[in-house]
Design a protein around this motif. Structure first.
Motif, PDB file in Angstrom:
ATOM      1  N   ALA A 198      23.638  35.021  31.987  1.00 27.53           N
ATOM      2  CA  ALA A 198      23.513  33.561  31.915  1.00 27.53           C
ATOM      3  C   ALA A 198      22.573  33.190  30.780  1.00 27.53           C
ATOM      4  O   ALA A 198      21.697  33.978  30.411  1.00 27.53           O
ATOM      5  CB  ALA A 198      22.975  33.011  33.234  1.00 27.53           C
ATOM      6  N   PRO A 199      22.729  31.983  30.238  1.00 27.31           N
ATOM      7  CA  PRO A 199      21.860  31.572  29.133  1.00 27.31           C
ATOM      8  C   PRO A 199      20.412  31.376  29.560  1.00 27.31           C
ATOM      9  O   PRO A 199      19.494  31.568  28.768  1.00 27.31           O
ATOM     10  CB  PRO A 199      22.477  30.266  28.649  1.00 27.31           C
ATOM     11  N   PHE A 259      34.005  29.094  37.390  1.00 31.00           N
ATOM     12  CA  PHE A 259      35.077  28.524  36.582  1.00 31.00           C
ATOM     13  C   PHE A 259      34.720  27.101  36.160  1.00 31.00           C
ATOM     14  O   PHE A 259      34.931  26.709  35.010  1.00 31.00           O
ATOM     15  CB  PHE A 259      36.403  28.549  37.352  1.00 31.00           C
ATOM     16  N   GLU A 260      34.161  26.317  37.093  1.00 26.67           N
ATOM     17  CA  GLU A 260      33.761  24.941  36.790  1.00 26.67           C
ATOM     18  C   GLU A 260      32.625  24.893  35.767  1.00 26.67           C
ATOM     19  O   GLU A 260      32.592  24.000  34.919  1.00 26.67           O
ATOM     20  CB  GLU A 260      33.311  24.222  38.063  1.00 26.67           C
ATOM     21  N   LEU A 261      31.687  25.843  35.868  1.00 24.03           N
ATOM     22  CA  LEU A 261      30.532  25.843  34.967  1.00 24.03           C
ATOM     23  C   LEU A 261      30.876  26.327  33.567  1.00 24.03           C
ATOM     24  O   LEU A 261      30.162  26.030  32.614  1.00 24.03           O
ATOM     25  CB  LEU A 261      29.402  26.709  35.558  1.00 24.03           C
ATOM     26  N   GLY A 262      31.940  27.099  33.435  1.00 21.00           N
ATOM     27  CA  GLY A 262      32.346  27.566  32.115  1.00 21.00           C
ATOM     28  C   GLY A 262      31.874  28.984  31.824  1.00 21.00           C
ATOM     29  O   GLY A 262      31.152  29.594  32.618  1.00 21.00           O
ATOM     30  N   PRO A 263      32.263  29.504  30.681  1.00 12.26           N
ATOM     31  CA  PRO A 263      32.035  30.914  30.366  1.00 12.26           C
ATOM     32  C   PRO A 263      30.586  31.293  30.031  1.00 12.26           C
ATOM     33  O   PRO A 263      30.289  32.474  29.844  1.00 12.26           O
ATOM     34  CB  PRO A 263      32.937  31.154  29.155  1.00 12.26           C
ATOM     35  N   GLN A 264      29.688  30.330  29.985  1.00 12.63           N
ATOM     36  CA  GLN A 264      28.306  30.656  29.622  1.00 12.63           C
ATOM     37  C   GLN A 264      27.578  31.392  30.747  1.00 12.63           C
ATOM     38  O   GLN A 264      26.502  31.942  30.527  1.00 12.63           O
ATOM     39  CB  GLN A 264      27.522  29.404  29.213  1.00 12.63           C
ATOM     40  N   ILE A 265      28.134  31.418  31.965  1.00 12.13           N
ATOM     41  CA  ILE A 265      27.527  32.161  33.073  1.00 12.13           C
ATOM     42  C   ILE A 265      28.585  33.087  33.670  1.00 12.13           C
ATOM     43  O   ILE A 265      29.723  32.672  33.882  1.00 12.13           O
ATOM     44  CB  ILE A 265      26.925  31.216  34.141  1.00 12.13           C
ATOM     45  N   GLN A 266      28.204  34.343  33.860  1.00  9.62           N
ATOM     46  CA  GLN A 266      29.146  35.355  34.331  1.00  9.62           C
ATOM     47  C   GLN A 266      28.527  36.174  35.464  1.00  9.62           C
ATOM     48  O   GLN A 266      27.396  36.639  35.351  1.00  9.62           O
ATOM     49  CB  GLN A 266      29.516  36.313  33.192  1.00  9.62           C
ATOM     50  N   ALA A 275      20.826  27.814  34.725  1.00 11.35           N
ATOM     51  CA  ALA A 275      22.257  28.012  34.989  1.00 11.35           C
ATOM     52  C   ALA A 275      22.463  28.763  36.303  1.00 11.35           C
ATOM     53  O   ALA A 275      23.388  28.460  37.063  1.00 11.35           O
ATOM     54  CB  ALA A 275      22.907  28.769  33.835  1.00 11.35           C
ATOM     55  N   ILE A 276      21.589  29.724  36.589  1.00  7.60           N
ATOM     56  CA  ILE A 276      21.657  30.474  37.839  1.00  7.60           C
ATOM     57  C   ILE A 276      21.394  29.528  39.016  1.00  7.60           C
ATOM     58  O   ILE A 276      22.098  29.549  40.029  1.00  7.60           O
ATOM     59  CB  ILE A 276      20.619  31.620  37.845  1.00  7.60           C
ATOM     60  N   ILE A 277      20.383  28.691  38.881  1.00 15.66           N
ATOM     61  CA  ILE A 277      20.031  27.744  39.949  1.00 15.66           C
ATOM     62  C   ILE A 277      21.172  26.754  40.181  1.00 15.66           C
ATOM     63  O   ILE A 277      21.526  26.454  41.322  1.00 15.66           O
ATOM     64  CB  ILE A 277      18.712  27.030  39.608  1.00 15.66           C
ATOM     65  N   GLN A 278      21.767  26.273  39.109  1.00 12.75           N
ATOM     66  CA  GLN A 278      22.875  25.328  39.229  1.00 12.75           C
ATOM     67  C   GLN A 278      24.041  25.977  39.980  1.00 12.75           C
ATOM     68  O   GLN A 278      24.642  25.372  40.866  1.00 12.75           O
ATOM     69  CB  GLN A 278      23.324  24.847  37.853  1.00 12.75           C
ATOM     70  N   HIS A 279      24.370  27.216  39.627  1.00 12.48           N
ATOM     71  CA  HIS A 279      25.453  27.933  40.307  1.00 12.48           C
ATOM     72  C   HIS A 279      25.139  28.077  41.794  1.00 12.48           C
ATOM     73  O   HIS A 279      25.990  27.816  42.647  1.00 12.48           O
ATOM     74  CB  HIS A 279      25.677  29.308  39.669  1.00 12.48           C
ATOM     75  N   ALA A 280      23.925  28.488  42.123  1.00 10.54           N
ATOM     76  CA  ALA A 280      23.540  28.690  43.522  1.00 10.54           C
ATOM     77  C   ALA A 280      23.665  27.391  44.321  1.00 10.54           C
ATOM     78  O   ALA A 280      24.193  27.394  45.440  1.00 10.54           O
ATOM     79  CB  ALA A 280      22.121  29.239  43.600  1.00 10.54           C
TER      80      ALA A 280
END
Length: 91
Positions: free
Chosen positions: A57-58, A33-40, A62-67
């Motif tokens: 993910a774009p 939710f914090e990262l926005g809709p570009q990652i699902q 983005a995957i690394i940031q989420h992790a």
């Protein structure tokens, strides 16, 4: 949007209780939710000692940031190049 398989080494993952899995899912969704809709997050497969997570993910960053933000490992990130299933064999 590109699709990725994330391999997360988590010894004992298959023994996590429904409550623990619920908490992990809530943590993941909060960061998403914090990262926005570009990652699902699409879904995950829980095995004895690993999770295999499917994400849209774009890019890998983005995957690394989420992790990192969620506190989950991302031991291997693989971009999906194609999806096949039994219908692929049909003419």
């Amino acid at each position: 949007m590109p699709k990725y398989v994330i391999e997360r080494e988590m010894p004992g993952a298959g023994n996590l209780s429904p409550e623990q899995l619920h908490e992990a899912a809530q943590t993941s969704c909060g960061v998403l939710f914090e990262l926005g809709p570009q990652i699902q997050w699409v879904h995950s497969y829980v095995t004895d000692d690993k999770l295999y997570c499917i994400y849209n993910a774009p890019d890998e960053a983005a995957i690394i940031q989420h992790a990192k933000q969620a506190g989950f490992p991302a031991n291997k990130i693989s971009r999906v190049r194609a999806i096949i299933d039994p219908t692929t064999s049909e003419v």
